[in-house]
Design a protein around this motif. Structure first.
Motif, PDB file in Angstrom:
ATOM      1  N   ASP A 124      37.172  28.877  51.826  1.00 15.31           N
ATOM      2  CA  ASP A 124      37.659  30.216  52.156  1.00 15.31           C
ATOM      3  C   ASP A 124      37.595  31.173  50.964  1.00 15.31           C
ATOM      4  OD1 ASP A 124      38.627  32.328  53.568  1.00 15.31           O
ATOM      5  OD2 ASP A 124      40.693  31.609  53.657  1.00 15.31           O
ATOM      6  N   LEU A 125      36.365  31.536  50.601  1.00 26.49           N
ATOM      7  CA  LEU A 125      36.141  32.567  49.592  1.00 26.49           C
ATOM      8  C   LEU A 125      36.137  33.926  50.279  1.00 26.49           C
ATOM      9  CD1 LEU A 125      35.203  33.488  46.697  1.00 26.49           C
ATOM     10  CD2 LEU A 125      32.865  33.298  47.598  1.00 26.49           C
ATOM     11  N   SER A 126      36.862  34.887  49.722  1.00 22.25           N
ATOM     12  CA  SER A 126      36.890  36.232  50.289  1.00 22.25           C
ATOM     13  C   SER A 126      36.674  37.262  49.184  1.00 22.25           C
ATOM     14  CB  SER A 126      38.217  36.504  51.010  1.00 22.25           C
ATOM     15  OG  SER A 126      39.304  36.431  50.114  1.00 22.25           O
ATOM     16  N   VAL A 127      35.990  38.349  49.537  1.00 23.02           N
ATOM     17  CA  VAL A 127      35.715  39.449  48.611  1.00 23.02           C
ATOM     18  C   VAL A 127      36.073  40.756  49.297  1.00 23.02           C
ATOM     19  CG1 VAL A 127      33.947  40.675  47.279  1.00 23.02           C
ATOM     20  CG2 VAL A 127      33.833  38.178  47.505  1.00 23.02           C
ATOM     21  N   ASP A 128      36.800  41.610  48.601  1.00 27.07           N
ATOM     22  CA  ASP A 128      37.179  42.925  49.139  1.00 27.07           C
ATOM     23  C   ASP A 128      36.990  43.954  48.028  1.00 27.07           C
ATOM     24  OD1 ASP A 128      38.323  45.125  50.421  1.00 27.07           O
ATOM     25  OD2 ASP A 128      39.811  43.890  51.438  1.00 27.07           O
ATOM     26  N   ASP A 147      30.999  59.751  52.613  1.00 31.17           N
ATOM     27  CA  ASP A 147      31.697  60.768  51.813  1.00 31.17           C
ATOM     28  C   ASP A 147      32.063  60.233  50.434  1.00 31.17           C
ATOM     29  OD1 ASP A 147      31.530  62.463  54.028  1.00 31.17           O
ATOM     30  OD2 ASP A 147      33.452  61.776  54.822  1.00 31.17           O
ATOM     31  N   GLU A 148      31.088  59.585  49.783  1.00 28.67           N
ATOM     32  CA  GLU A 148      31.243  59.052  48.429  1.00 28.67           C
ATOM     33  C   GLU A 148      32.308  57.960  48.337  1.00 28.67           C
ATOM     34  OE1 GLU A 148      31.639  62.082  45.491  1.00 28.67           O
ATOM     35  OE2 GLU A 148      29.757  63.077  46.021  1.00 28.67           O
ATOM     36  N   GLN A 149      32.501  57.230  49.423  1.00 31.21           N
ATOM     37  CA  GLN A 149      33.416  56.095  49.440  1.00 31.21           C
ATOM     38  C   GLN A 149      32.655  54.840  49.876  1.00 31.21           C
ATOM     39  OE1 GLN A 149      36.680  55.828  48.659  1.00 31.21           O
ATOM     40  NE2 GLN A 149      37.178  57.985  48.304  1.00 31.21           N
ATOM     41  N   PHE A 150      32.600  53.842  48.976  1.00 28.96           N
ATOM     42  CA  PHE A 150      32.020  52.549  49.317  1.00 28.96           C
ATOM     43  C   PHE A 150      33.134  51.594  49.712  1.00 28.96           C
ATOM     44  CE2 PHE A 150      28.612  54.261  46.771  1.00 28.96           C
ATOM     45  CZ  PHE A 150      27.465  53.686  47.276  1.00 28.96           C
ATOM     46  N   ASN A 151      32.907  50.834  50.783  1.00 24.35           N
ATOM     47  CA  ASN A 151      33.821  49.771  51.194  1.00 24.35           C
ATOM     48  C   ASN A 151      33.002  48.522  51.485  1.00 24.35           C
ATOM     49  OD1 ASN A 151      36.679  51.049  51.688  1.00 24.35           O
ATOM     50  ND2 ASN A 151      35.203  52.513  52.502  1.00 24.35           N
ATOM     51  N   TYR A 152      33.522  47.361  51.082  1.00 23.13           N
ATOM     52  CA  TYR A 152      32.769  46.120  51.286  1.00 23.13           C
ATOM     53  C   TYR A 152      33.736  44.952  51.439  1.00 23.13           C
ATOM     54  CZ  TYR A 152      29.665  42.186  50.398  1.00 23.13           C
ATOM     55  OH  TYR A 152      28.981  40.998  50.501  1.00 23.13           O
ATOM     56  N   GLN A 153      33.426  44.063  52.382  1.00 25.45           N
ATOM     57  CA  GLN A 153      34.175  42.821  52.570  1.00 25.45           C
ATOM     58  C   GLN A 153      33.174  41.695  52.803  1.00 25.45           C
ATOM     59  OE1 GLN A 153      34.947  45.497  54.972  1.00 25.45           O
ATOM     60  NE2 GLN A 153      36.191  46.354  53.316  1.00 25.45           N
ATOM     61  N   GLY A 154      33.446  40.547  52.223  1.00 28.04           N
ATOM     62  CA  GLY A 154      32.569  39.398  52.412  1.00 28.04           C
ATOM     63  C   GLY A 154      33.355  38.102  52.397  1.00 28.04           C
ATOM     64  N   ASN A 155      32.750  37.050  52.917  1.00 25.23           N
ATOM     65  CA  ASN A 155      33.442  35.762  52.916  1.00 25.23           C
ATOM     66  C   ASN A 155      32.450  34.607  53.027  1.00 25.23           C
ATOM     67  OD1 ASN A 155      33.362  36.619  55.975  1.00 25.23           O
ATOM     68  ND2 ASN A 155      33.665  34.394  55.961  1.00 25.23           N
TER      69      ASN A 155
END
Length: 465
Positions: free
Chosen positions: A197-201, A172-180
Protein backbone atom coordinates in the motif's frame (compact mmCIF):
# COMPACT_ATOMS: atom_id res chain seq x y z
CA UNK A 1 -29.47 35.21 -43.39
CA UNK A 2 -29.48 32.04 -45.50
CA UNK A 3 -26.13 33.05 -47.01
CA UNK A 4 -24.58 33.50 -43.56
CA UNK A 5 -25.25 29.89 -42.63
CA UNK A 6 -23.03 28.25 -45.28
CA UNK A 7 -20.37 30.94 -44.71
CA UNK A 8 -20.33 30.19 -40.97
CA UNK A 9 -20.24 26.47 -41.64
CA UNK A 10 -17.33 26.96 -44.02
CA UNK A 11 -15.41 28.89 -41.37
CA UNK A 12 -15.97 26.09 -38.83
CA UNK A 13 -14.91 23.40 -41.28
CA UNK A 14 -11.89 25.42 -42.38
CA UNK A 15 -10.90 25.93 -38.72
CA UNK A 16 -11.27 22.22 -38.03
CA UNK A 17 -8.96 21.47 -40.95
CA UNK A 18 -6.33 24.13 -40.30
CA UNK A 19 -6.10 23.91 -36.49
CA UNK A 20 -4.49 20.42 -36.40
CA UNK A 21 -1.58 21.67 -38.49
CA UNK A 22 -1.09 24.63 -36.17
CA UNK A 23 -1.10 22.27 -33.18
CA UNK A 24 1.34 19.97 -34.99
CA UNK A 25 3.75 22.85 -35.54
CA UNK A 26 3.53 23.86 -31.87
CA UNK A 27 4.10 20.26 -30.73
CA UNK A 28 7.23 20.02 -32.87
CA UNK A 29 8.54 23.34 -31.53
CA UNK A 30 7.90 22.40 -27.89
CA UNK A 31 9.51 18.99 -28.37
CA UNK A 32 12.64 20.60 -29.83
CA UNK A 33 12.74 23.08 -26.90
CA UNK A 34 12.50 20.17 -24.45
CA UNK A 35 15.36 18.35 -26.17
CA UNK A 36 17.57 21.44 -25.90
CA UNK A 37 16.64 21.96 -22.22
CA UNK A 38 17.35 18.33 -21.27
CA UNK A 39 20.66 18.31 -23.13
CA UNK A 40 21.75 21.32 -21.05
CA UNK A 41 21.36 19.25 -17.87
CA UNK A 42 24.66 17.66 -16.70
CA UNK A 43 24.94 14.04 -17.73
CA UNK A 44 21.76 13.91 -19.82
CA UNK A 45 21.46 13.44 -23.56
CA UNK A 46 18.16 13.29 -25.47
CA UNK A 47 18.28 12.52 -29.18
CA UNK A 48 15.46 12.52 -31.72
CA UNK A 49 15.85 9.32 -33.74
CA UNK A 50 12.78 9.37 -35.97
CA UNK A 51 9.82 11.72 -36.43
CA UNK A 52 6.61 11.76 -38.45
CA UNK A 53 4.76 15.07 -38.04
CA UNK A 54 1.36 14.50 -39.67
CA UNK A 55 -1.57 16.87 -40.02
CA UNK A 56 -3.81 15.17 -37.45
CA UNK A 57 -1.22 13.22 -35.45
CA UNK A 58 2.51 12.83 -34.87
CA UNK A 59 4.91 10.12 -33.78
CA UNK A 60 8.43 10.64 -32.44
CA UNK A 61 11.05 8.12 -31.38
CA UNK A 62 13.78 9.31 -29.05
CA UNK A 63 16.73 7.93 -27.09
CA UNK A 64 17.64 9.32 -23.69
CA UNK A 65 20.86 8.55 -21.85
CA UNK A 66 22.43 9.52 -18.56
CA UNK A 67 26.16 9.50 -17.87
CA UNK A 68 26.51 8.21 -14.30
CA UNK A 69 29.94 9.81 -13.97
CA UNK A 70 28.21 13.22 -13.93
CA UNK A 71 27.34 12.54 -10.28
CA UNK A 72 29.59 9.56 -9.53
CA UNK A 73 33.12 10.05 -10.94
CA UNK A 74 34.04 6.43 -10.18
CA UNK A 75 31.71 5.28 -12.97
CA UNK A 76 33.47 6.82 -15.97
CA UNK A 77 31.84 5.80 -19.25
CA UNK A 78 28.85 4.14 -17.57
CA UNK A 79 25.65 5.13 -19.38
CA UNK A 80 21.97 4.47 -18.69
CA UNK A 81 20.16 4.40 -22.03
CA UNK A 82 16.54 3.78 -22.98
CA UNK A 83 14.15 4.50 -25.84
CA UNK A 84 11.06 6.72 -25.72
CA UNK A 85 7.99 6.88 -27.94
CA UNK A 86 6.01 10.13 -28.04
CA UNK A 87 2.69 10.30 -29.92
CA UNK A 88 0.09 13.07 -30.24
CA UNK A 89 -3.35 13.61 -31.74
CA UNK A 90 -4.21 17.17 -32.78
CA UNK A 91 -7.52 18.96 -32.17
CA UNK A 92 -9.96 20.50 -32.35
CA UNK A 93 -11.61 17.13 -33.07
CA UNK A 94 -10.00 14.22 -31.21
CA UNK A 95 -11.04 10.70 -32.15
CA UNK A 96 -8.39 8.35 -30.68
CA UNK A 97 -10.42 7.78 -27.48
CA UNK A 98 -13.87 8.34 -28.93
CA UNK A 99 -15.21 11.64 -30.24
CA UNK A 100 -14.14 14.70 -28.23
CA UNK A 101 -13.26 18.35 -28.65
CA UNK A 102 -9.88 19.52 -27.41
CA UNK A 103 -6.47 20.82 -28.31
CA UNK A 104 -4.29 17.76 -27.88
CA UNK A 105 -4.06 14.13 -26.78
CA UNK A 106 -0.55 12.90 -26.02
CA UNK A 107 1.29 9.82 -24.81
CA UNK A 108 4.88 9.13 -23.75
CA UNK A 109 6.12 5.54 -23.38
CA UNK A 110 9.42 4.51 -21.78
CA UNK A 111 10.24 1.14 -23.31
CA UNK A 112 13.16 0.19 -20.99
CA UNK A 113 13.73 -3.07 -22.88
CA UNK A 114 17.26 -3.16 -21.50
CA UNK A 115 15.73 -4.14 -18.13
CA UNK A 116 14.18 -7.32 -19.49
CA UNK A 117 17.27 -9.38 -18.61
CA UNK A 118 16.43 -8.94 -14.94
CA UNK A 119 12.68 -8.22 -14.97
CA UNK A 120 9.77 -9.93 -16.72
CA UNK A 121 6.68 -8.12 -18.03
CA UNK A 122 4.44 -8.48 -21.13
CA UNK A 123 6.26 -7.93 -24.42
CA UNK A 124 3.58 -5.63 -25.80
CA UNK A 125 3.75 -3.12 -22.92
CA UNK A 126 6.23 -0.35 -22.09
CA UNK A 127 7.80 -0.30 -18.65
CA UNK A 128 6.37 3.17 -17.94
CA UNK A 129 3.69 5.18 -19.72
CA UNK A 130 2.08 8.57 -19.22
CA UNK A 131 -0.76 9.93 -21.32
CA UNK A 132 -3.00 12.94 -21.15
CA UNK A 133 -5.16 15.49 -22.89
CA UNK A 134 -5.31 19.29 -23.02
CA UNK A 135 -8.21 21.59 -23.77
CA UNK A 136 -8.03 24.91 -25.60
CA UNK A 137 -7.00 26.73 -22.40
CA UNK A 138 -4.11 24.22 -21.88
CA UNK A 139 -5.89 22.75 -18.86
CA UNK A 140 -5.65 18.99 -18.87
CA UNK A 141 -5.74 15.58 -17.27
CA UNK A 142 -3.16 12.82 -17.31
CA UNK A 143 -2.61 9.24 -16.14
CA UNK A 144 0.60 7.29 -15.69
CA UNK A 145 1.52 3.74 -14.82
CA UNK A 146 4.45 1.42 -14.17
CA UNK A 147 3.78 -2.02 -15.55
CA UNK A 148 3.25 -5.04 -13.31
CA UNK A 149 6.41 -7.17 -13.32
CA UNK A 150 7.98 -10.29 -11.81
CA UNK A 151 11.40 -11.92 -11.55
CA UNK A 152 12.70 -14.18 -14.34
CA UNK A 153 12.17 -17.88 -13.75
CA UNK A 154 15.92 -18.51 -13.35
CA UNK A 155 16.44 -15.74 -10.79
CA UNK A 156 17.54 -16.94 -7.32
CA UNK A 157 15.58 -14.03 -5.86
CA UNK A 158 11.88 -14.23 -6.57
CA UNK A 159 10.00 -10.94 -6.63
CA UNK A 160 6.80 -9.42 -7.93
CA UNK A 161 5.40 -5.91 -8.22
CA UNK A 162 1.69 -5.18 -8.54
CA UNK A 163 2.25 -2.17 -10.78
CA UNK A 164 1.73 1.53 -10.13
CA UNK A 165 -1.13 3.75 -11.29
CA UNK A 166 -1.47 7.50 -10.99
CA UNK A 167 -3.71 10.26 -12.22
CA UNK A 168 -3.65 14.02 -12.10
CA UNK A 169 -4.91 17.27 -13.55
CA UNK A 170 -3.75 20.78 -14.39
CA UNK A 171 -6.19 23.66 -14.25
CA UNK A 172 -5.66 27.38 -13.69
CA UNK A 173 -2.00 26.84 -12.74
CA UNK A 174 -2.88 24.14 -10.20
CA UNK A 175 -1.37 20.65 -10.50
CA UNK A 176 -2.95 17.77 -8.58
CA UNK A 177 -1.72 14.17 -8.59
CA UNK A 178 -2.49 10.93 -6.74
CA UNK A 179 -0.92 7.53 -7.26
CA UNK A 180 -0.72 4.15 -5.60
CA UNK A 181 0.90 0.72 -5.78
CA UNK A 182 -0.60 -2.28 -4.03
CA UNK A 183 2.44 -4.40 -3.23
CA UNK A 184 6.03 -5.45 -3.79
CA UNK A 185 7.45 -8.66 -2.38
CA UNK A 186 10.73 -10.53 -2.70
CA UNK A 187 12.25 -13.69 -1.25
CA UNK A 188 15.47 -15.67 -1.40
CA UNK A 189 17.62 -17.81 0.87
CA UNK A 190 18.32 -14.83 3.12
CA UNK A 191 14.75 -13.85 3.88
CA UNK A 192 11.36 -12.53 2.81
CA UNK A 193 10.50 -8.87 2.16
CA UNK A 194 6.99 -7.43 1.78
CA UNK A 195 5.89 -3.84 1.20
CA UNK A 196 2.22 -2.96 0.85
CA UNK A 197 0.00 0.00 0.00
CA UNK A 198 2.22 2.77 -1.36
CA UNK A 199 0.38 6.06 -1.84
CA UNK A 200 1.45 9.40 -3.35
CA UNK A 201 -0.43 12.70 -3.08
CA UNK A 202 0.89 15.91 -4.59
CA UNK A 203 -0.26 19.48 -5.27
CA UNK A 204 1.74 22.15 -7.11
CA UNK A 205 0.91 25.75 -7.92
CA UNK A 206 2.50 27.55 -10.86
CA UNK A 207 2.94 27.73 -14.60
CA UNK A 208 4.43 24.90 -16.63
CA UNK A 209 7.70 26.82 -16.70
CA UNK A 210 7.71 27.25 -12.90
CA UNK A 211 7.04 23.57 -12.20
CA UNK A 212 9.24 21.92 -14.81
CA UNK A 213 12.07 24.44 -15.17
CA UNK A 214 12.62 26.73 -12.18
CA UNK A 215 11.73 24.49 -9.20
CA UNK A 216 10.40 27.64 -7.49
CA UNK A 217 6.71 27.15 -6.70
CA UNK A 218 4.23 26.43 -3.91
CA UNK A 219 3.64 22.73 -3.33
CA UNK A 220 2.55 19.99 -0.95
CA UNK A 221 3.65 16.36 -1.18
CA UNK A 222 3.07 13.17 0.78
CA UNK A 223 4.23 9.62 0.19
CA UNK A 224 3.34 6.80 2.58
CA UNK A 225 3.99 3.08 2.79
CA UNK A 226 1.42 1.40 5.01
CA UNK A 227 3.32 -1.79 5.85
CA UNK A 228 6.91 -3.01 5.48
CA UNK A 229 8.10 -6.37 6.80
CA UNK A 230 11.41 -8.23 6.44
CA UNK A 231 11.97 -11.65 7.95
CA UNK A 232 15.54 -12.99 8.13
CA UNK A 233 15.46 -16.77 7.64
CA UNK A 234 18.67 -17.76 9.47
CA UNK A 235 18.64 -15.28 12.36
CA UNK A 236 14.87 -15.44 12.85
CA UNK A 237 14.84 -11.63 13.04
CA UNK A 238 11.91 -9.51 11.90
CA UNK A 239 11.79 -5.87 10.85
CA UNK A 240 8.20 -4.62 11.00
CA UNK A 241 7.31 -0.99 10.14
CA UNK A 242 3.81 0.51 10.15
CA UNK A 243 2.99 3.61 8.10
CA UNK A 244 6.34 5.07 7.07
CA UNK A 245 5.79 8.49 5.49
CA UNK A 246 7.49 11.51 3.95
CA UNK A 247 5.81 14.89 3.55
CA UNK A 248 7.08 18.16 2.17
CA UNK A 249 5.73 21.66 1.66
CA UNK A 250 7.08 24.70 -0.14
CA UNK A 251 5.69 28.19 0.39
CA UNK A 252 6.75 31.39 -1.38
CA UNK A 253 6.57 34.80 0.27
CA UNK A 254 5.32 36.99 -2.57
CA UNK A 255 6.81 40.14 -1.03
CA UNK A 256 10.39 38.96 -0.53
CA UNK A 257 10.28 36.21 -3.19
CA UNK A 258 11.86 33.84 -0.70
CA UNK A 259 10.79 30.23 -0.29
CA UNK A 260 10.36 28.16 2.88
CA UNK A 261 10.64 24.37 2.67
CA UNK A 262 9.24 21.97 5.28
CA UNK A 263 10.06 18.24 5.30
CA UNK A 264 8.81 15.53 7.63
CA UNK A 265 10.03 11.92 7.89
CA UNK A 266 8.14 9.59 10.20
CA UNK A 267 6.68 6.22 11.04
CA UNK A 268 3.90 5.08 13.33
CA UNK A 269 5.74 2.09 14.75
CA UNK A 270 8.82 -0.06 14.25
CA UNK A 271 9.90 -3.42 15.65
CA UNK A 272 13.38 -4.76 14.92
CA UNK A 273 14.86 -7.64 16.87
CA UNK A 274 14.94 -6.29 20.46
CA UNK A 275 14.09 -2.69 19.54
CA UNK A 276 10.63 -1.12 19.54
CA UNK A 277 9.62 2.44 18.76
CA UNK A 278 6.53 4.46 17.93
CA UNK A 279 5.47 7.95 16.84
CA UNK A 280 8.94 8.68 15.49
CA UNK A 281 9.40 11.87 13.46
CA UNK A 282 12.15 14.06 12.09
CA UNK A 283 10.87 17.48 10.95
CA UNK A 284 13.16 19.84 9.01
CA UNK A 285 12.83 23.40 7.75
CA UNK A 286 14.80 25.39 5.19
CA UNK A 287 13.76 29.03 5.29
CA UNK A 288 14.47 32.18 3.29
CA UNK A 289 15.67 30.50 0.09
CA UNK A 290 15.77 33.34 -2.43
CA UNK A 291 14.37 33.11 -5.94
CA UNK A 292 17.57 34.75 -7.17
CA UNK A 293 19.51 31.79 -5.75
CA UNK A 294 17.35 29.30 -7.67
CA UNK A 295 17.96 31.18 -10.93
CA UNK A 296 21.70 31.57 -10.34
CA UNK A 297 21.99 27.92 -9.30
CA UNK A 298 20.45 26.79 -12.59
CA UNK A 299 22.94 28.95 -14.48
CA UNK A 300 25.77 27.44 -12.42
CA UNK A 301 24.65 23.89 -13.26
CA UNK A 302 24.64 24.73 -16.97
CA UNK A 303 28.06 26.37 -16.81
CA UNK A 304 29.76 23.68 -14.73
CA UNK A 305 28.53 21.05 -17.17
CA UNK A 306 31.04 22.44 -19.69
CA UNK A 307 33.95 22.64 -17.24
CA UNK A 308 37.04 20.51 -17.85
CA UNK A 309 40.56 20.05 -16.55
CA UNK A 310 41.58 23.43 -18.00
CA UNK A 311 39.02 25.34 -15.92
CA UNK A 312 40.86 27.67 -13.56
CA UNK A 313 40.12 28.07 -9.82
CA UNK A 314 39.31 31.72 -10.49
CA UNK A 315 36.53 30.67 -12.86
CA UNK A 316 35.18 28.18 -10.34
CA UNK A 317 35.17 30.76 -7.52
CA UNK A 318 33.48 33.33 -9.74
CA UNK A 319 30.65 30.93 -10.60
CA UNK A 320 30.30 29.88 -6.95
CA UNK A 321 30.13 33.49 -5.78
CA UNK A 322 27.40 34.31 -8.29
CA UNK A 323 25.20 31.41 -7.13
CA UNK A 324 26.00 31.13 -3.41
CA UNK A 325 25.92 34.78 -2.41
CA UNK A 326 22.19 35.34 -3.21
CA UNK A 327 21.40 32.40 -0.91
CA UNK A 328 23.43 33.82 1.99
CA UNK A 329 22.27 37.44 1.61
CA UNK A 330 18.68 36.25 2.24
CA UNK A 331 19.83 34.96 5.68
CA UNK A 332 18.80 31.31 5.28
CA UNK A 333 17.78 29.10 8.18
CA UNK A 334 18.12 25.38 8.73
CA UNK A 335 15.90 24.11 11.52
CA UNK A 336 15.33 20.69 13.03
CA UNK A 337 11.81 21.51 14.12
CA UNK A 338 11.64 18.32 16.12
CA UNK A 339 13.24 14.93 16.45
CA UNK A 340 11.01 12.83 18.64
CA UNK A 341 9.88 9.31 19.40
CA UNK A 342 8.78 6.83 22.02
CA UNK A 343 10.43 3.57 23.07
CA UNK A 344 9.48 1.23 25.96
CA UNK A 345 11.83 3.16 28.28
CA UNK A 346 10.13 6.50 27.57
CA UNK A 347 10.21 9.34 25.06
CA UNK A 348 12.67 11.88 23.65
CA UNK A 349 12.24 15.21 21.87
CA UNK A 350 14.76 17.70 20.51
CA UNK A 351 14.96 20.75 18.28
CA UNK A 352 17.69 22.91 16.74
CA UNK A 353 17.54 26.24 14.89
CA UNK A 354 20.52 27.46 12.87
CA UNK A 355 20.83 30.52 10.64
CA UNK A 356 23.40 32.69 8.87
CA UNK A 357 23.09 36.43 9.44
CA UNK A 358 24.63 39.58 8.02
CA UNK A 359 26.57 38.14 5.07
CA UNK A 360 27.01 40.65 2.24
CA UNK A 361 30.13 39.20 0.59
CA UNK A 362 31.98 35.89 0.54
CA UNK A 363 35.48 35.50 1.97
CA UNK A 364 38.43 34.69 -0.25
CA UNK A 365 38.78 31.40 1.63
CA UNK A 366 35.41 29.61 1.87
CA UNK A 367 36.99 27.12 4.30
CA UNK A 368 37.65 29.83 6.88
CA UNK A 369 35.69 28.64 9.98
CA UNK A 370 35.99 32.02 11.70
CA UNK A 371 33.96 33.66 8.94
CA UNK A 372 31.10 31.20 9.21
CA UNK A 373 31.09 31.17 13.03
CA UNK A 374 30.93 34.96 13.17
CA UNK A 375 27.74 34.91 11.08
CA UNK A 376 26.14 31.84 12.72
CA UNK A 377 23.23 31.90 15.13
CA UNK A 378 22.24 28.60 16.78
CA UNK A 379 19.86 27.59 19.54
CA UNK A 380 18.46 24.22 20.44
CA UNK A 381 17.38 21.82 23.15
CA UNK A 382 17.73 18.09 23.69
CA UNK A 383 15.41 16.24 26.06
CA UNK A 384 14.95 12.60 27.01
CA UNK A 385 13.15 10.74 29.77
CA UNK A 386 15.56 9.46 32.41
CA UNK A 387 15.45 5.81 31.31
CA UNK A 388 15.92 6.79 27.64
CA UNK A 389 19.09 8.80 28.38
CA UNK A 390 20.41 6.03 30.61
CA UNK A 391 19.88 3.54 27.78
CA UNK A 392 21.70 5.84 25.32
CA UNK A 393 24.57 6.19 27.80
CA UNK A 394 24.74 2.42 28.16
CA UNK A 395 24.89 1.97 24.39
CA UNK A 396 27.75 4.49 24.30
CA UNK A 397 29.64 2.63 27.03
CA UNK A 398 29.18 -0.69 25.23
CA UNK A 399 30.64 0.76 22.03
CA UNK A 400 33.65 2.06 24.00
CA UNK A 401 34.17 -1.28 25.75
CA UNK A 402 33.97 -3.18 22.47
CA UNK A 403 36.99 -1.28 21.13
CA UNK A 404 38.97 -1.43 24.38
CA UNK A 405 41.86 -3.98 24.21
CA UNK A 406 41.45 -4.71 27.94
CA UNK A 407 37.92 -6.05 27.44
CA UNK A 408 38.67 -8.25 24.46
CA UNK A 409 37.46 -11.79 25.05
CA UNK A 410 34.75 -10.80 27.53
CA UNK A 411 31.27 -12.21 26.96
CA UNK A 412 28.33 -9.94 26.01
CA UNK A 413 26.86 -10.45 29.50
CA UNK A 414 30.11 -9.31 31.14
CA UNK A 415 30.30 -6.21 28.93
CA UNK A 416 26.67 -5.44 29.70
CA UNK A 417 27.30 -5.64 33.45
CA UNK A 418 30.31 -3.30 33.22
CA UNK A 419 28.42 -0.77 31.08
CA UNK A 420 25.40 -0.83 33.38
CA UNK A 421 27.57 -0.21 36.43
CA UNK A 422 29.37 2.75 34.82
CA UNK A 423 26.31 4.60 33.50
CA UNK A 424 25.38 6.38 36.79
CA UNK A 425 28.94 7.70 37.24
CA UNK A 426 29.11 8.83 33.60
CA UNK A 427 25.84 10.79 33.78
CA UNK A 428 26.73 12.23 37.19
CA UNK A 429 30.05 13.51 35.82
CA UNK A 430 28.39 15.12 32.80
CA UNK A 431 25.76 16.65 35.06
CA UNK A 432 28.38 18.11 37.38
CA UNK A 433 30.15 19.64 34.38
CA UNK A 434 26.93 21.42 33.50
CA UNK A 435 26.54 19.67 30.16
CA UNK A 436 23.18 18.12 31.09
CA UNK A 437 20.44 19.07 33.53
CA UNK A 438 18.51 16.49 35.55
CA UNK A 439 14.96 17.05 36.80
CA UNK A 440 12.26 14.74 38.16
CA UNK A 441 11.35 13.49 34.67
CA UNK A 442 14.58 13.28 32.70
CA UNK A 443 17.68 14.93 31.29
CA UNK A 444 17.94 18.00 29.07
CA UNK A 445 20.58 20.22 27.49
CA UNK A 446 20.22 23.63 25.83
CA UNK A 447 22.68 24.83 23.16
CA UNK A 448 23.42 28.28 21.79
CA UNK A 449 25.93 29.99 19.51
CA UNK A 450 25.96 33.75 19.08
CA UNK A 451 28.73 36.28 18.45
CA UNK A 452 31.32 33.47 18.39
CA UNK A 453 30.27 32.36 21.89
CA UNK A 454 29.13 28.76 22.31
CA UNK A 455 27.13 27.82 25.42
CA UNK A 456 25.64 24.63 26.84
CA UNK A 457 23.08 25.28 29.57
CA UNK A 458 24.43 28.86 29.76
CA UNK A 459 27.94 27.53 30.43
CA UNK A 460 30.43 28.90 27.91
CA UNK A 461 32.61 26.32 26.20
CA UNK A 462 35.71 26.99 24.07
CA UNK A 463 35.37 26.64 20.31
CA UNK A 464 37.92 24.51 18.42
CA UNK A 465 38.62 27.34 15.93
Amino acid sequence: MNKAIPISASVVILGALITPKIVSTQVEAKLNESIVAINEMPGYSLELIEQDMGWFSSQSKLTISYDISATSPDYQGELLITDLNFTTSHGPILTDNGFALGLLNWQMSVLADELRNGITWPEDKPFYQIKGSNDFSLNGEYQDQIVEFTSPDASPTKFSFSGYQGQGSYKDEQFNYQGNAESFNASNDTGVFDANDLSVDMEMEGTFEDVFNSGFYNSEFKMALAKTVFHHNDKNEVLDIDNAYITSKTLIDETSRNMDVEMLYGLDSIKADEFEGSDMELALELKHLSEDFFLKYQDMVKQTASFNADTTPVELISILNDSLLPLLIAEPEFNITHLKGTIPEGSFNSHLNASLKGITALPNDLNNPQFWLSHSLIDGEIYGDKAVVELAAKMFMLSQLASNPQTQGMSPDQLDQIATSQVPMLLQTINMQGLIVLDDQGYSASLSLKDNVFKVNNNQLPLPF
